[in-house]
Design a protein around this motif. Structure first.
Motif, PDB file in Angstrom:
ATOM      1  N   GLY A 168       0.827  -1.188   0.000  1.00 48.97           N
ATOM      2  CA  GLY A 168       0.000   0.000   0.000  1.00 48.97           C
ATOM      3  C   GLY A 168       0.867   1.246   0.000  1.00 48.97           C
ATOM      4  O   GLY A 168       2.087   1.179   0.205  1.00 48.97           O
ATOM      5  N   VAL A 169       0.242   2.410  -0.190  1.00 54.53           N
ATOM      6  CA  VAL A 169       0.977   3.663  -0.237  1.00 54.53           C
ATOM      7  C   VAL A 169       1.718   3.920   1.068  1.00 54.53           C
ATOM      8  O   VAL A 169       2.887   4.317   1.066  1.00 54.53           O
ATOM      9  CB  VAL A 169       0.025   4.845  -0.547  1.00 54.53           C
ATOM     10  N   SER A 170       1.044   3.699   2.187  1.00 57.92           N
ATOM     11  CA  SER A 170       1.677   3.934   3.491  1.00 57.92           C
ATOM     12  C   SER A 170       2.880   3.017   3.698  1.00 57.92           C
ATOM     13  O   SER A 170       3.909   3.433   4.235  1.00 57.92           O
ATOM     14  CB  SER A 170       0.658   3.729   4.616  1.00 57.92           C
ATOM     15  N   GLU A 171       2.749   1.768   3.248  1.00 61.38           N
ATOM     16  CA  GLU A 171       3.858   0.823   3.393  1.00 61.38           C
ATOM     17  C   GLU A 171       5.050   1.256   2.540  1.00 61.38           C
ATOM     18  O   GLU A 171       6.207   1.177   2.971  1.00 61.38           O
ATOM     19  CB  GLU A 171       3.398  -0.578   2.993  1.00 61.38           C
ATOM     20  N   ILE A 172       4.763   1.716   1.337  1.00 58.93           N
ATOM     21  CA  ILE A 172       5.840   2.182   0.455  1.00 58.93           C
ATOM     22  C   ILE A 172       6.509   3.410   1.039  1.00 58.93           C
ATOM     23  O   ILE A 172       7.744   3.535   1.038  1.00 58.93           O
ATOM     24  CB  ILE A 172       5.276   2.475  -0.954  1.00 58.93           C
TER      25      ILE A 172
ATOM     26  N   PHE B 166       2.768   8.702  -2.814  1.00 61.04           N
ATOM     27  CA  PHE B 166       1.616   8.650  -3.710  1.00 61.04           C
ATOM     28  C   PHE B 166       1.951   9.253  -5.072  1.00 61.04           C
ATOM     29  O   PHE B 166       1.583   8.713  -6.113  1.00 61.04           O
ATOM     30  CB  PHE B 166       0.439   9.396  -3.072  1.00 61.04           C
ATOM     31  N   ARG B 167       2.665  10.383  -5.079  1.00 61.38           N
ATOM     32  CA  ARG B 167       3.048  11.012  -6.341  1.00 61.38           C
ATOM     33  C   ARG B 167       3.972  10.107  -7.155  1.00 61.38           C
ATOM     34  O   ARG B 167       3.855  10.008  -8.379  1.00 61.38           O
ATOM     35  CB  ARG B 167       3.735  12.360  -6.079  1.00 61.38           C
ATOM     36  N   LEU B 168       4.901   9.453  -6.475  1.00 60.53           N
ATOM     37  CA  LEU B 168       5.792   8.526  -7.165  1.00 60.53           C
ATOM     38  C   LEU B 168       5.008   7.383  -7.806  1.00 60.53           C
ATOM     39  O   LEU B 168       5.250   7.009  -8.960  1.00 60.53           O
ATOM     40  CB  LEU B 168       6.824   7.957  -6.180  1.00 60.53           C
TER      41      LEU B 168
ATOM     42  N   HIS C  50       2.796   5.134 -16.616  1.00 55.75           N
ATOM     43  CA  HIS C  50       3.564   4.370 -17.610  1.00 55.75           C
ATOM     44  C   HIS C  50       3.258   2.876 -17.539  1.00 55.75           C
ATOM     45  O   HIS C  50       3.954   2.071 -18.158  1.00 55.75           O
ATOM     46  CB  HIS C  50       5.059   4.619 -17.415  1.00 55.75           C
ATOM     47  N   GLU C  51       2.230   2.519 -16.758  1.00 51.86           N
ATOM     48  CA  GLU C  51       1.779   1.131 -16.591  1.00 51.86           C
ATOM     49  C   GLU C  51       2.845   0.224 -15.983  1.00 51.86           C
ATOM     50  O   GLU C  51       2.822  -0.985 -16.191  1.00 51.86           O
ATOM     51  CB  GLU C  51       1.305   0.556 -17.939  1.00 51.86           C
ATOM     52  N   LEU C  52       3.784   0.850 -15.257  1.00 56.64           N
ATOM     53  CA  LEU C  52       4.809   0.044 -14.588  1.00 56.64           C
ATOM     54  C   LEU C  52       4.296  -0.523 -13.276  1.00 56.64           C
ATOM     55  O   LEU C  52       4.845  -1.504 -12.765  1.00 56.64           O
ATOM     56  CB  LEU C  52       6.063   0.890 -14.349  1.00 56.64           C
ATOM     57  N   VAL C  53       3.253   0.093 -12.699  1.00 53.54           N
ATOM     58  CA  VAL C  53       2.556  -0.461 -11.538  1.00 53.54           C
ATOM     59  C   VAL C  53       1.062  -0.366 -11.794  1.00 53.54           C
ATOM     60  O   VAL C  53       0.605   0.405 -12.641  1.00 53.54           O
ATOM     61  CB  VAL C  53       2.905   0.267 -10.216  1.00 53.54           C
ATOM     62  N   GLU C  54       0.306  -1.150 -11.057  1.00 52.28           N
ATOM     63  CA  GLU C  54      -1.144  -1.118 -11.161  1.00 52.28           C
ATOM     64  C   GLU C  54      -1.747  -1.444  -9.807  1.00 52.28           C
ATOM     65  O   GLU C  54      -1.111  -2.099  -8.970  1.00 52.28           O
ATOM     66  CB  GLU C  54      -1.634  -2.117 -12.208  1.00 52.28           C
ATOM     67  N   GLN C  55      -2.977  -0.967  -9.578  1.00 49.28           N
ATOM     68  CA  GLN C  55      -3.652  -1.275  -8.328  1.00 49.28           C
ATOM     69  C   GLN C  55      -4.266  -2.663  -8.390  1.00 49.28           C
ATOM     70  O   GLN C  55      -4.710  -3.120  -9.455  1.00 49.28           O
ATOM     71  CB  GLN C  55      -4.748  -0.247  -8.038  1.00 49.28           C
ATOM     72  N   THR C  56      -4.298  -3.325  -7.260  1.00 49.82           N
ATOM     73  CA  THR C  56      -4.943  -4.636  -7.175  1.00 49.82           C
ATOM     74  C   THR C  56      -6.445  -4.451  -7.166  1.00 49.82           C
ATOM     75  O   THR C  56      -6.955  -3.336  -7.074  1.00 49.82           O
ATOM     76  CB  THR C  56      -4.488  -5.377  -5.909  1.00 49.82           C
ATOM     77  N   ALA C  57      -7.159  -5.557  -7.223  1.00 52.22           N
ATOM     78  CA  ALA C  57      -8.611  -5.505  -7.358  1.00 52.22           C
ATOM     79  C   ALA C  57      -9.292  -4.759  -6.211  1.00 52.22           C
ATOM     80  O   ALA C  57     -10.292  -4.077  -6.408  1.00 52.22           O
ATOM     81  CB  ALA C  57      -9.169  -6.922  -7.473  1.00 52.22           C
ATOM     82  N   ASP C  58      -8.736  -4.876  -5.012  1.00 52.54           N
ATOM     83  CA  ASP C  58      -9.385  -4.227  -3.864  1.00 52.54           C
ATOM     84  C   ASP C  58      -9.044  -2.744  -3.758  1.00 52.54           C
ATOM     85  O   ASP C  58      -9.480  -2.057  -2.834  1.00 52.54           O
ATOM     86  CB  ASP C  58      -9.010  -4.942  -2.558  1.00 52.54           C
ATOM     87  N   ARG C  59      -8.275  -2.232  -4.723  1.00 58.83           N
ATOM     88  CA  ARG C  59      -7.919  -0.818  -4.817  1.00 58.83           C
ATOM     89  C   ARG C  59      -7.088  -0.340  -3.632  1.00 58.83           C
ATOM     90  O   ARG C  59      -6.856   0.847  -3.474  1.00 58.83           O
ATOM     91  CB  ARG C  59      -9.178   0.072  -4.918  1.00 58.83           C
ATOM     92  N   GLY C  60      -6.596  -1.246  -2.829  1.00 56.22           N
ATOM     93  CA  GLY C  60      -5.856  -0.814  -1.647  1.00 56.22           C
ATOM     94  C   GLY C  60      -4.353  -0.875  -1.804  1.00 56.22           C
ATOM     95  O   GLY C  60      -3.622  -0.127  -1.165  1.00 56.22           O
ATOM     96  N   LYS C  61      -3.893  -1.761  -2.655  1.00 57.77           N
ATOM     97  CA  LYS C  61      -2.455  -1.962  -2.785  1.00 57.77           C
ATOM     98  C   LYS C  61      -2.032  -1.875  -4.245  1.00 57.77           C
ATOM     99  O   LYS C  61      -2.861  -1.864  -5.147  1.00 57.77           O
ATOM    100  CB  LYS C  61      -2.058  -3.306  -2.177  1.00 57.77           C
ATOM    101  N   TYR C  62      -0.722  -1.846  -4.421  1.00 58.00           N
ATOM    102  CA  TYR C  62      -0.161  -1.750  -5.774  1.00 58.00           C
ATOM    103  C   TYR C  62       0.777  -2.923  -6.029  1.00 58.00           C
ATOM    104  O   TYR C  62       1.384  -3.479  -5.097  1.00 58.00           O
ATOM    105  CB  TYR C  62       0.590  -0.432  -5.953  1.00 58.00           C
ATOM    106  N   ARG C  63       0.899  -3.272  -7.297  1.00 59.61           N
ATOM    107  CA  ARG C  63       1.811  -4.330  -7.727  1.00 59.61           C
ATOM    108  C   ARG C  63       2.423  -3.913  -9.060  1.00 59.61           C
ATOM    109  O   ARG C  63       1.985  -2.932  -9.677  1.00 59.61           O
ATOM    110  CB  ARG C  63       1.071  -5.652  -7.885  1.00 59.61           C
TER     111      ARG C  63
END
Length: 267
Positions: A32-36, A48-50, A57-70
């Motif tokens: 998640g953003v806070s973890e990052i 968050f801005r990063l 650029h589609e290098l990261v995307e949010q997971t289905a629950d919209r809470g985390k990124y991968r």
């Protein structure tokens, strides 16, 4: 000057942090953003801005629950492009070495990279005169045999991009008229190889043929090049036949075994 240096320093820091975000996601899978932010030691808004930047650029995307990124599909595209390039180099090396030994000249493998031809590998023949080290060199697409092969098999939209600007003249033999170039590329598709004699440099001649991937798309080209006095017009058909056979062998190793005409696909 001080303000300029500060801006440069801030830009470099932002790039460094963005790359750190990608490394964190590669290591942890999802965050998640806070973890990052905690991992980077920055404010949540900075993290968050990063993330927004690399997400654009589609290098990261949010997971289905919209809470985390991968990591996103953009990473796969970059990795796929690199893998494809490495595959071409790996599969062409032994074949290129045999071709270089057979014709006694330099063999090169090239790809399209942005709006230029990029030489990704070179195999030197036994000739004592090896004047060029092409590996890593970028050249204009219209003035080399490799470039002509890649242009001849480029999709229409890509071709328009590559020939949108005036064609530069390197020697008096360089083809700079687009209509004439298109006619020559029609011949390249018909006969299966391209020739460039004294077009990039006076005294340099090269013959190239296409390398296709498993889907039949031309992804690279293989060429034989050498001094024009060692590659005169009467020798070119024989050399071209050997280059085409070698390029076909590489294509076969990449998974392409030809269509009903035995030709690579265009577009």
């Amino acid at each position: 000057m001080s303000n300029e240096m500060e801006k440069d320093g801030a830009a470099v820091q932002s790039v460094d942090r963005a790359l750190s975000v990608l490394k964190l996601l590669a290591r942890h899978g999802e965050l998640g953003v806070s973890e990052i932010a905690a991992q980077l030691g920055v404010h949540r808004s900075t993290a968050f801005r990063l993330i927004m930047t690399v997400e654009m650029h589609e290098l990261v995307e949010q997971t289905a629950d919209r809470g985390k990124y991968r990591l996103g599909v953009g990473i796969l595209r970059l990795a796929g492009a690199t893998t494809a390039r490495l595959d071409v180099v790996r599969e062409s090396r032994a074949i290129g070495e045999r071709l270089a030994a057979s014709v006694g000249e330099t063999v090169n493998v090239a790809i399209l990279d942005r709006d230029e031809v990029l030489y990704v590998d070179q195999m030197a023949g036994p000739s004592a005169l090896q004047a060029h080290n092409w590996a890593g060199r970028r050249v204009a697409v219209h003035a080399t045999s490799n470039g002509k092969v890649l242009l001849a098999h480029a999709p229409a939209e890509r071709f328009e991009e590559l020939t949108a600007k005036p064609l530069g003249m390197f020697t008096e033999r360089t083809v700079t008229d687009l209509r004439r170039l298109k006619r020559e590329l029609d011949e390249v598709r018909e006969c299966g190889y391209a020739v460039a004699a004294d077009e990039l440099e006076i005294g340099l001649t090269a013959v190239a043929a296409p390398i296709s991937n498993a889907e039949g798309r031309v992804v690279a080209s293989m060429s034989v090049s050498g001094p024009t006095f060692r590659l005169p017009a009467e020798r070119l058909p024989s050399v071209a036949q050997q280059v085409m056979e070698a390029a076909d062998q590489v294509s076969s190793r990449l998974g392409w075994h030809g269509n009903e005409n035995g030709r690579a696909l265009t577009g």
